[in-house]
Design a protein around this motif. Structure first.
Motif, PDB file in Angstrom:
ATOM      1  N   PRO A  58       4.916  -0.523  10.466  1.00  0.00           N
ATOM      2  CA  PRO A  58       6.208  -0.541  11.167  1.00  0.00           C
ATOM      3  C   PRO A  58       6.080  -0.208  12.654  1.00  0.00           C
ATOM      4  CG  PRO A  58       6.417   0.621   9.084  1.00  0.00           C
ATOM      5  CD  PRO A  58       4.953   0.384   9.298  1.00  0.00           C
ATOM      6  N   LEU A  59       5.197   0.723  12.989  1.00  0.00           N
ATOM      7  CA  LEU A  59       5.004   1.083  14.403  1.00  0.00           C
ATOM      8  C   LEU A  59       4.378  -0.076  15.175  1.00  0.00           C
ATOM      9  CD1 LEU A  59       3.787   4.773  14.011  1.00  0.00           C
ATOM     10  CD2 LEU A  59       5.786   4.034  15.329  1.00  0.00           C
ATOM     11  N   ALA A  60       3.421  -0.762  14.566  1.00  0.00           N
ATOM     12  CA  ALA A  60       2.784  -1.901  15.223  1.00  0.00           C
ATOM     13  C   ALA A  60       3.803  -2.988  15.513  1.00  0.00           C
ATOM     14  CB  ALA A  60       1.647  -2.442  14.354  1.00  0.00           C
ATOM     15  N   ARG A  61       4.684  -3.258  14.548  1.00  0.00           N
ATOM     16  CA  ARG A  61       5.724  -4.273  14.768  1.00  0.00           C
ATOM     17  C   ARG A  61       6.694  -3.837  15.856  1.00  0.00           C
ATOM     18  NH1 ARG A  61       5.632  -4.435   9.067  1.00  0.00           N
ATOM     19  NH2 ARG A  61       7.536  -3.180   8.968  1.00  0.00           N
ATOM     20  N   LEU A  62       7.021  -2.559  15.854  1.00  0.00           N
ATOM     21  CA  LEU A  62       8.011  -2.049  16.795  1.00  0.00           C
ATOM     22  C   LEU A  62       7.537  -2.144  18.238  1.00  0.00           C
ATOM     23  CD1 LEU A  62      10.769  -0.669  17.166  1.00  0.00           C
ATOM     24  CD2 LEU A  62       9.606   1.527  16.911  1.00  0.00           C
ATOM     25  N   VAL A  63       6.289  -1.780  18.489  1.00  0.00           N
ATOM     26  CA  VAL A  63       5.793  -1.770  19.874  1.00  0.00           C
ATOM     27  C   VAL A  63       5.040  -3.037  20.237  1.00  0.00           C
ATOM     28  CG1 VAL A  63       5.685   0.734  19.974  1.00  0.00           C
ATOM     29  CG2 VAL A  63       3.672  -0.535  19.245  1.00  0.00           C
ATOM     30  N   GLY A  64       4.806  -3.921  19.254  1.00  0.00           N
ATOM     31  CA  GLY A  64       4.194  -5.206  19.551  1.00  0.00           C
ATOM     32  C   GLY A  64       2.720  -5.147  19.917  1.00  0.00           C
ATOM     33  N   VAL A  65       1.957  -4.303  19.216  1.00  0.00           N
ATOM     34  CA  VAL A  65       0.513  -4.227  19.456  1.00  0.00           C
ATOM     35  C   VAL A  65      -0.219  -4.362  18.124  1.00  0.00           C
ATOM     36  CG1 VAL A  65       0.756  -2.792  21.505  1.00  0.00           C
ATOM     37  CG2 VAL A  65       0.436  -1.705  19.282  1.00  0.00           C
ATOM     38  N   ARG A  66      -1.538  -4.529  18.192  1.00  0.00           N
ATOM     39  CA  ARG A  66      -2.330  -4.679  16.980  1.00  0.00           C
ATOM     40  C   ARG A  66      -2.272  -3.406  16.137  1.00  0.00           C
ATOM     41  NH1 ARG A  66      -7.968  -6.030  19.477  1.00  0.00           N
ATOM     42  NH2 ARG A  66      -7.174  -4.438  20.917  1.00  0.00           N
ATOM     43  N   GLU A  67      -2.265  -3.608  14.825  1.00  0.00           N
ATOM     44  CA  GLU A  67      -2.163  -2.449  13.933  1.00  0.00           C
ATOM     45  C   GLU A  67      -3.384  -1.546  14.052  1.00  0.00           C
ATOM     46  OE1 GLU A  67      -1.161  -1.341   9.259  1.00  0.00           O
ATOM     47  OE2 GLU A  67      -0.998  -3.422   9.969  1.00  0.00           O
TER      48      GLU A  67
END
Length: 241
Positions: free
Chosen positions: A170-179
């Motif tokens: 969810p954090l990766a999707r939120l900030v738009g960076v690689r997991e």
């Protein structure tokens, strides 16, 4: 049957007459030369229009602002005399019309205009990522623009205080960076938070004085207050490696 696009609540963009005049004088152009230059850009106006803009009696439209910025070799934010913060201001700073930006991110124009008017973003994850790319937004700017900064704080608090792995996607999707970058960052934050707790419990068991316990609690509170900034710094550092 086609439906007209919803109007913007503000028909004219922010504009500083003083900055426009200063920019023109800085490069030594006459009003006639500026009007000729914007005419070559497809915006045909009489000299009186420029005089009114510089006098502050009339504000230029978005198309006029973009053409004026190009004619004066001046960034749009300078002519607006502000640091872009809202979605519309960032769009204007990059010289996108609403139609062009909506097309770029694959969003219906009416939905995009509504997002600007209502200051509420409902784009998909992909549309959000394309928006960030089109407007050159860093993760922290993106979250402010789309109104999700509070969501980042909440997810990070849950991650450092509990089982952090479930929050990486969810954090990766939120900030738009690689997991992968998020995994490394959240693991580090989780460890830092655990050390605060270990120190606190160690002093508690050792029956340290209350002042020392309060000092550690204050340090932890300050660390939590800057949690989002710390996370974005770690993610950015990882992305650059």
């Amino acid at each position: 049957m086609s439906h007209p696009s919803p109007p913007f609540r503000s028909s004219h963009p922010p504009f500083s007459p003083a900055q426009a005049r200063a920019a023109r004088l800085r490069i030594g152009l006459t009003p006639e030369q500026v009007i000729a230059a914007i005419g070559q850009l497809g915006v045909h106006r009489p000299v009186q229009a420029l005089m009114c803009w510089e006098a502050g009696t009339v504000a230029p439209s978005e198309a006029e602002l973009f053409a004026l910025a190009d004619a004066l070799w001046c960034p749009v934010p300078v002519l607006m005399d502000l640091r872009p913060r809202s979605l519309r201001e960032h769009r204007l700073a990059r010289q996108f019309s609403a139609e062009r930006l909506a097309l770029r991110i694959g969003m219906d124009l009416r939905d995009y205009v509504r997002a600007e008017n209502d200051h509420h973003w409902n784009g998909t994850d992909r549309q959000t990522l394309v928006l960030a790319d089109a407007l050159g937004l860093e993760p922290d700017e993106l979250l402010r623009v789309i109104g999700r900064a509070g969501e980042l704080d909440a997810l990070l608090r849950q991650a450092v205080e509990g089982r952090w792995k479930q929050f990486t996607a969810p954090l990766a999707r939120l900030v738009g960076v690689r997991e992968r970058a998020v995994v490394d960052a959240v693991r580090t934050l989780h460890q830092e938070y655990a050390r605060f707790n270990e120190r606190y419990m160690g002093h508690l068991v050792a029956r340290s004085d209350t002042a020392r316990l309060k000092e550690i609690a204050t340090e932890r509170a300050a660390w939590l207050h800057g949690l989002a900034d710390r996370f974005l710094h770690l993610v950015g550092h990882d992305e650059r490696r």
